[in-house]
Design a protein around this motif. Structure first.
Motif, PDB file in Angstrom:
ATOM      1  N   GLU A 156      46.832 -75.735   5.994  1.00 34.20           N
ATOM      2  CA  GLU A 156      45.845 -76.628   5.366  1.00 34.20           C
ATOM      3  C   GLU A 156      46.207 -78.094   5.582  1.00 34.20           C
ATOM      4  O   GLU A 156      45.325 -78.936   5.692  1.00 34.20           O
ATOM      5  CB  GLU A 156      45.743 -76.336   3.867  1.00 34.20           C
ATOM      6  N   GLU A 157      47.489 -78.391   5.577  1.00 35.97           N
ATOM      7  CA  GLU A 157      47.987 -79.755   5.783  1.00 35.97           C
ATOM      8  C   GLU A 157      49.139 -79.692   6.768  1.00 35.97           C
ATOM      9  O   GLU A 157      49.880 -78.713   6.796  1.00 35.97           O
ATOM     10  CB  GLU A 157      48.485 -80.366   4.476  1.00 35.97           C
ATOM     11  N   LEU A 158      49.277 -80.751   7.562  1.00 33.41           N
ATOM     12  CA  LEU A 158      50.316 -80.783   8.584  1.00 33.41           C
ATOM     13  C   LEU A 158      50.910 -82.176   8.606  1.00 33.41           C
ATOM     14  O   LEU A 158      50.176 -83.163   8.706  1.00 33.41           O
ATOM     15  CB  LEU A 158      49.685 -80.436   9.936  1.00 33.41           C
ATOM     16  N   GLU A 159      52.221 -82.277   8.464  1.00 33.07           N
ATOM     17  CA  GLU A 159      52.901 -83.565   8.521  1.00 33.07           C
ATOM     18  C   GLU A 159      53.836 -83.577   9.719  1.00 33.07           C
ATOM     19  O   GLU A 159      54.618 -82.652   9.909  1.00 33.07           O
ATOM     20  CB  GLU A 159      53.668 -83.834   7.234  1.00 33.07           C
ATOM     21  N   ILE A 160      53.721 -84.627  10.523  1.00 37.88           N
ATOM     22  CA  ILE A 160      54.518 -84.756  11.736  1.00 37.88           C
ATOM     23  C   ILE A 160      55.247 -86.083  11.698  1.00 37.88           C
ATOM     24  O   ILE A 160      54.657 -87.120  11.371  1.00 37.88           O
ATOM     25  CB  ILE A 160      53.628 -84.704  12.994  1.00 37.88           C
ATOM     26  N   ALA A 161      56.521 -86.077  12.036  1.00 40.59           N
ATOM     27  CA  ALA A 161      57.299 -87.306  12.186  1.00 40.59           C
ATOM     28  C   ALA A 161      57.540 -87.521  13.674  1.00 40.59           C
ATOM     29  O   ALA A 161      58.172 -86.685  14.320  1.00 40.59           O
ATOM     30  CB  ALA A 161      58.622 -87.207  11.440  1.00 40.59           C
ATOM     31  N   LEU A 162      56.995 -88.599  14.215  1.00 41.67           N
ATOM     32  CA  LEU A 162      57.181 -88.941  15.629  1.00 41.67           C
ATOM     33  C   LEU A 162      58.261 -89.989  15.736  1.00 41.67           C
ATOM     34  O   LEU A 162      58.191 -91.034  15.098  1.00 41.67           O
ATOM     35  CB  LEU A 162      55.879 -89.492  16.220  1.00 41.67           C
ATOM     36  N   SER A 163      59.256 -89.703  16.532  1.00 40.58           N
ATOM     37  CA  SER A 163      60.363 -90.629  16.725  1.00 40.58           C
ATOM     38  C   SER A 163      60.398 -91.074  18.181  1.00 40.58           C
ATOM     39  O   SER A 163      60.246 -90.239  19.079  1.00 40.58           O
ATOM     40  CB  SER A 163      61.665 -89.937  16.343  1.00 40.58           C
ATOM     41  N   PRO A 164      60.598 -92.350  18.431  1.00 44.33           N
ATOM     42  CA  PRO A 164      60.572 -92.847  19.815  1.00 44.33           C
ATOM     43  C   PRO A 164      61.849 -92.521  20.587  1.00 44.33           C
ATOM     44  O   PRO A 164      62.634 -93.386  20.940  1.00 44.33           O
ATOM     45  CB  PRO A 164      60.403 -94.351  19.629  1.00 44.33           C
ATOM     46  N   VAL A 165      62.055 -91.230  20.824  1.00 48.46           N
ATOM     47  CA  VAL A 165      63.224 -90.774  21.557  1.00 48.46           C
ATOM     48  C   VAL A 165      62.738 -89.939  22.734  1.00 48.46           C
ATOM     49  O   VAL A 165      61.936 -89.021  22.564  1.00 48.46           O
ATOM     50  CB  VAL A 165      64.147 -89.915  20.657  1.00 48.46           C
ATOM     51  N   LEU A 166      63.218 -90.240  23.912  1.00 45.36           N
ATOM     52  CA  LEU A 166      62.847 -89.476  25.095  1.00 45.36           C
ATOM     53  C   LEU A 166      63.950 -88.470  25.387  1.00 45.36           C
ATOM     54  O   LEU A 166      65.069 -88.831  25.723  1.00 45.36           O
ATOM     55  CB  LEU A 166      62.644 -90.422  26.285  1.00 45.36           C
ATOM     56  N   LEU A 167      63.628 -87.182  25.229  1.00 46.25           N
ATOM     57  CA  LEU A 167      64.625 -86.135  25.423  1.00 46.25           C
ATOM     58  C   LEU A 167      64.364 -85.314  26.677  1.00 46.25           C
ATOM     59  O   LEU A 167      65.001 -84.309  26.900  1.00 46.25           O
ATOM     60  CB  LEU A 167      64.643 -85.211  24.201  1.00 46.25           C
ATOM     61  N   GLY A 168      63.380 -85.695  27.446  1.00 44.79           N
ATOM     62  CA  GLY A 168      63.047 -84.911  28.636  1.00 44.79           C
ATOM     63  C   GLY A 168      61.754 -84.180  28.413  1.00 44.79           C
ATOM     64  O   GLY A 168      60.714 -84.767  28.246  1.00 44.79           O
ATOM     65  N   GLY A 169      61.817 -82.854  28.366  1.00 49.82           N
ATOM     66  CA  GLY A 169      60.625 -82.042  28.181  1.00 49.82           C
ATOM     67  C   GLY A 169      60.201 -82.001  26.734  1.00 49.82           C
ATOM     68  O   GLY A 169      60.804 -82.615  25.862  1.00 49.82           O
ATOM     69  N   GLY A 170      59.167 -81.270  26.484  1.00 53.60           N
ATOM     70  CA  GLY A 170      58.684 -81.115  25.121  1.00 53.60           C
ATOM     71  C   GLY A 170      57.500 -80.173  25.108  1.00 53.60           C
ATOM     72  O   GLY A 170      57.050 -79.709  26.147  1.00 53.60           O
ATOM     73  N   ARG A 171      57.004 -79.876  23.940  1.00 54.31           N
ATOM     74  CA  ARG A 171      55.853 -78.988  23.772  1.00 54.31           C
ATOM     75  C   ARG A 171      54.722 -79.760  23.134  1.00 54.31           C
ATOM     76  O   ARG A 171      54.944 -80.542  22.218  1.00 54.31           O
ATOM     77  CB  ARG A 171      56.225 -77.817  22.855  1.00 54.31           C
ATOM     78  N   ARG A 172      53.515 -79.522  23.583  1.00 52.16           N
ATOM     79  CA  ARG A 172      52.329 -80.110  22.966  1.00 52.16           C
ATOM     80  C   ARG A 172      51.947 -79.231  21.783  1.00 52.16           C
ATOM     81  O   ARG A 172      51.687 -78.033  21.948  1.00 52.16           O
ATOM     82  CB  ARG A 172      51.198 -80.198  23.969  1.00 52.16           C
ATOM     83  N   LEU A 173      51.888 -79.825  20.631  1.00 50.25           N
ATOM     84  CA  LEU A 173      51.689 -79.069  19.402  1.00 50.25           C
ATOM     85  C   LEU A 173      50.337 -78.370  19.346  1.00 50.25           C
ATOM     86  O   LEU A 173      50.230 -77.246  18.876  1.00 50.25           O
ATOM     87  CB  LEU A 173      51.847 -79.996  18.194  1.00 50.25           C
ATOM     88  N   PHE A 174      49.288 -79.009  19.813  1.00 49.97           N
ATOM     89  CA  PHE A 174      47.945 -78.436  19.706  1.00 49.97           C
ATOM     90  C   PHE A 174      47.502 -77.745  20.993  1.00 49.97           C
ATOM     91  O   PHE A 174      46.324 -77.589  21.258  1.00 49.97           O
ATOM     92  CB  PHE A 174      46.946 -79.515  19.304  1.00 49.97           C
ATOM     93  N   GLU A 175      48.439 -77.302  21.807  1.00 49.88           N
ATOM     94  CA  GLU A 175      48.133 -76.625  23.053  1.00 49.88           C
ATOM     95  C   GLU A 175      48.281 -75.110  22.862  1.00 49.88           C
ATOM     96  O   GLU A 175      49.078 -74.663  22.048  1.00 49.88           O
ATOM     97  CB  GLU A 175      49.118 -77.105  24.119  1.00 49.88           C
ATOM     98  N   ASN A 176      47.519 -74.335  23.619  1.00 54.58           N
ATOM     99  CA  ASN A 176      47.608 -72.872  23.617  1.00 54.58           C
ATOM    100  C   ASN A 176      47.244 -72.235  22.275  1.00 54.58           C
ATOM    101  O   ASN A 176      47.802 -71.210  21.899  1.00 54.58           O
ATOM    102  CB  ASN A 176      49.005 -72.393  24.027  1.00 54.58           C
ATOM    103  N   LEU A 177      46.298 -72.823  21.562  1.00 54.30           N
ATOM    104  CA  LEU A 177      45.837 -72.249  20.301  1.00 54.30           C
ATOM    105  C   LEU A 177      44.580 -71.430  20.545  1.00 54.30           C
ATOM    106  O   LEU A 177      43.847 -71.670  21.492  1.00 54.30           O
ATOM    107  CB  LEU A 177      45.548 -73.354  19.283  1.00 54.30           C
ATOM    108  N   ARG A 178      44.305 -70.460  19.678  1.00 53.68           N
ATOM    109  CA  ARG A 178      43.120 -69.611  19.831  1.00 53.68           C
ATOM    110  C   ARG A 178      41.836 -70.390  19.591  1.00 53.68           C
ATOM    111  O   ARG A 178      40.828 -70.142  20.223  1.00 53.68           O
ATOM    112  CB  ARG A 178      43.180 -68.433  18.870  1.00 53.68           C
TER     113      ARG A 178
END
Length: 101
Positions: free
Chosen positions: A54-76
């Motif tokens: 129902e609610e989603l809280e995300i903390a974005l930090s300006p750190v480049l770690l290489g790869g990553g996952r897109r949170l809203f990708e591959n959803l039904r």
């Protein structure tokens, strides 16, 4: 894995029975209280796909770690059904709060 008890009384339990079972146990334990789910993109995507967030809280930090996952990708669902409710910008991170439409 054994339960992890934090100062103040919060206890984290770990299971290997999948997200549906974890949610079932959390609901039993929480009663009428809210449930918080924490984890990386894989965990959050499982619950987004189940349609139980129902609610989603995300903390974005300006750190480049290489790869990553897109949170809203591959959803039904064809697209996430959330709107940004609140943005709190700080020097170390930007916090975004989404709510379901």
């Amino acid at each position: 894995r054994e339960a992890w008890v934090r100062p103040g009384g919060t206890t984290f339990y770990f299971i290997n029975d999948g997200p549906e079972r974890a949610l079932e146990l959390a609901r039993e334990s929480a009663g009428s209280r809210d449930i918080r789910i924490a984890g990386g993109a894989d965990v959050i995507q499982q619950y987004l796909t189940m349609g139980v967030i129902e609610e989603l809280e995300i903390a974005l930090s300006p750190v480049l770690l290489g790869g990553g996952r897109r949170l809203f990708e591959n959803l039904r669902e064809p697209g996430p059904r959330f709107r940004i409710d609140k943005v709190l910008d700080g020097p170390a991170a930007t916090h975004l709060r989404y709510v379901r439409l």
